[in-house]
Write an enzyme that holds these catalytic residues in place. Sequence first.
Site, mmCIF file in Angstrom:
data_model
loop_
_atom_site.group_PDB
_atom_site.id
_atom_site.type_symbol
_atom_site.label_atom_id
_atom_site.label_comp_id
_atom_site.label_asym_id
_atom_site.label_seq_id
_atom_site.Cartn_x
_atom_site.Cartn_y
_atom_site.Cartn_z
ATOM 1 N N GLY A 1 5.537 2.257 0.491
ATOM 2 C CA GLY A 1 4.740 1.464 -0.671
ATOM 3 C C GLY A 1 3.788 2.227 -1.469
ATOM 4 O O GLY A 1 3.519 1.892 -2.510
ATOM 5 N N GLU B 1 10.620 4.959 5.485
ATOM 6 C CA GLU B 1 10.971 3.610 5.777
ATOM 7 C C GLU B 1 12.040 3.749 6.965
ATOM 8 O O GLU B 1 12.025 2.844 7.960
ATOM 9 C CB GLU B 1 11.252 2.815 4.873
ATOM 10 C CG GLU B 1 10.216 2.209 3.940
ATOM 11 C CD GLU B 1 9.909 3.082 2.682
ATOM 12 O OE1 GLU B 1 10.084 4.304 2.763
ATOM 13 O OE2 GLU B 1 9.015 2.452 1.872
ATOM 14 N N GLU C 1 5.919 4.343 -3.497
ATOM 15 C CA GLU C 1 6.553 3.456 -4.800
ATOM 16 C C GLU C 1 5.365 2.961 -5.704
ATOM 17 O O GLU C 1 5.690 2.847 -7.121
ATOM 18 C CB GLU C 1 6.952 2.110 -4.028
ATOM 19 C CG GLU C 1 8.222 2.507 -3.363
ATOM 20 C CD GLU C 1 8.743 1.356 -2.251
ATOM 21 O OE1 GLU C 1 7.996 1.075 -1.541
ATOM 22 O OE2 GLU C 1 9.871 1.297 -2.276
ATOM 23 N N ALA D 1 3.134 0.058 2.728
ATOM 24 C CA ALA D 1 3.056 -1.263 3.054
ATOM 25 C C ALA D 1 2.344 -1.347 4.596
ATOM 26 O O ALA D 1 2.548 -0.514 5.398
ATOM 27 C CB ALA D 1 4.221 -1.989 2.996
#
Length: 261
Positions: free
Chosen positions: A114, A137, A117, A69
């Site tokens: 992300g 993270e 993911e 992200a």
Amino acid sequence: RSNVSWDTLTLDVDDDGVATLTVNRPDKLNALNAETLEAMLEALDEAEAQDVRVLVVTGAGDKGFIAGADIGHMQELSTPEAQEYAELGHRVCDAIESFPAPVIAAVNGYAFGGGCEVALACDLRVASERAVIGQPEIDLGIVPGWGGTQRLSRLIGDERARRLVFFGDRIDASDAYEYGLVGEVVAHDQLEDHVAEMAKELAEKPKHAMQVAKESLNMVHEEPQNAGLAFERRAWSSLFGTHDQREGMSAFLDKRDPEFE
Ligand code: CAA
């Protein structure tokens, strides 16, 4: 054959019904900002509308897949804003997971946060030798937020998922293979061709049966086993009487190659 582009994304569909979605923001290592996530949703809708048989997800540039992200975007978010961003990331991952055809992640470099993911939401993951994967993270003071805690644990097991999420370790392709996080590792310059071959082979399989196979396998993660077994029984029976079922079985008995619809 078609090509649709957004500012940070492209979708190419070839004559075999293989679509390739490429995140194209290489100067930020393909980090996913809200604009790119919105474009991914549109691209997934477009691919579905074009009735593609296989979707490949990858990232542009030398270094790769998706570095996560967008940290620049996240730095100042409030809780409600973060919630919105999480929902958008989840919508993308859910749309990949429920996409009505197999989705292959061609992990051609960094797949962090992300990015990992997104790869986890795909059906299959093929890594280049240059791939580096992780959920780092924790070192940003947060946790995986686009399904990582759930899909990672289901894919590689609880102990290994905890190790990755707690330590924030970034593992190379061979460790990722060892962990069961990717299904295969190939030389970097062979990744594209290798995935293209896989995609072509899958694109030739009977479409409806493939979709039912994916839906049934997804049930493992959605339902208790008795409900999943009931779903499989219904899904299995529903394929009888289709052209591809009649043809696949006749071809076997006639000792010839099947010609699917
Ligand atoms: N978000 C925003 N920008 C990013 C980014 C990210 N996730 N990852 C890399 N970039 C940017 C860098 O800021 C840099 O931009 P500038 O040139 O403008 O400074 C550019 O991409 C190139 O990156 P580096 O200079 O850092 O390249 P490198 O080769 O030295 O390192 C890297 C590459 C190891 C991937 C490093 O960039 C890195 O560690 N990135 C962050 C990885 C990460 O923590 N991802 C998780 C994000 S959180 C998340 O995803 C939450 C969630 O669950 C949804």
